[in-house]
Design a protein around this motif. Sequence first.
Motif: not given
Length: 456
Positions: A165-180, A312-318
Amino acid sequence: IRAEQGALQGEFALLPIQQWFFEQLLARPEHWNQGVLLRLPAGTSNQQIQRWLSALLLQHDSLRLAVDKQGQRYLAEFSLPPLPQLGELGLQQALTELQSRFDPAAGQTLAWARVDDCPPGSSALFIAFHHLVIDAVSWRILAEDLARLAAGESLPAKTSSYRQWGEGLQHYAAREQAQFDYWLGQSCGGEFGPLSDWRSADGGAAETLLELDAEQTAELVGDANLAFGTEVPELLLTALSGALADLGLRERQVIMLEGHGREAIDRALDVSRTVGWFTSVYPLALHPQTDLAAQLCAVKEQLRAVPNKGVGFNPLRMHHPRGAELRMAPVVFNYLGVSMAGEGDWTPLPVAPGRPLAAANQPAELISLHGGVFGGRLTLRQVGSLRQDLSEQLMRDLQRHVQQVLLLCREQTARGRRYTPSDFPLVTLSQAQLDRLLGRYQVEHLLPLSSLQESM
């Protein structure tokens, strides 16, 4: 579905919510737990309890994690602490003492005890884990698995691991950078100016309580939501916005919300039976309005526009290059839903599990509201560092605004359902456009124009 079977080993990075924990600089980080007392089946022996809990720790690898600020690792070997036997005398102090000296870095995150005559004539099992390895959903999973083991059943295959799940969150943050940019707009610019004068002198928690009666609670979780097609958090956030305005925050209110965090971020990941700390936190910026119906509609629309329930908020924050710009607001709201307490074996008992948080751990938040519906009554606790007098004022105002929201919903129900744009997700309309349309026509569905219609 990707899932790791067997007893897991190896190191991996902290998840965003765990990273947030270590940012708090708590005075006693070893005493920041979750706990519960579960009703034991009649005739259960201590040997059976030990065997079942050993099976849980083998099945749920997160319960064997050693965690520090640099990362975490699965422990290949573990041993259960001794099982104390407690009674009613001095129970709360004993439960607090048992869970007060965890060492997450060494993987010491479990406390337990058998409690006799709780409830009278039967026994309970007290379990506490450090919050770094567990969340509210995890307790349901553990209770279900204890019931399976007690019935002589084998446990189901594991779902995706906490590491995956942690790896999935990191991939999600990379994929969803438009949410920033969305999250930057939500988290910045809150009206925080007056808040510094509102903190208690010692920085300690206020511990203020709000309770609705059973009749109002039933209306809140039931018929009140028919008026505007809402869910309970939308009604409560509307009331909270009014209470914050009464307190002095009348412009832009940034509120941190919490969710269970187990959203669909990857079709190959399933964490429905995975134990661990998955909680998502994310900001929502509200703008108080004098018209209560307009405020409720706006809150409903804002909540439903949050991308993927805020996961996505916390993964993007990290993980985002500009993640440090995403701010955490000093106001937190966490509605846990309706607790369905039962009388059967392995159900939670209405007994406090000691003190899960050390008193020395001062809250980072100024206003921190947590609660849900327990025993048929809405119960909310304010445990932020707001001055006691202001905390009591806030909770009085919040109760009054909840009652005003319920009255509004009763009046609207008598007039008929009030729709908002999110009720028609296939088209894009403002609230004003929708109101004009519904004022002219009887509408059941709204559909977008076809390509042929657009060309005409």
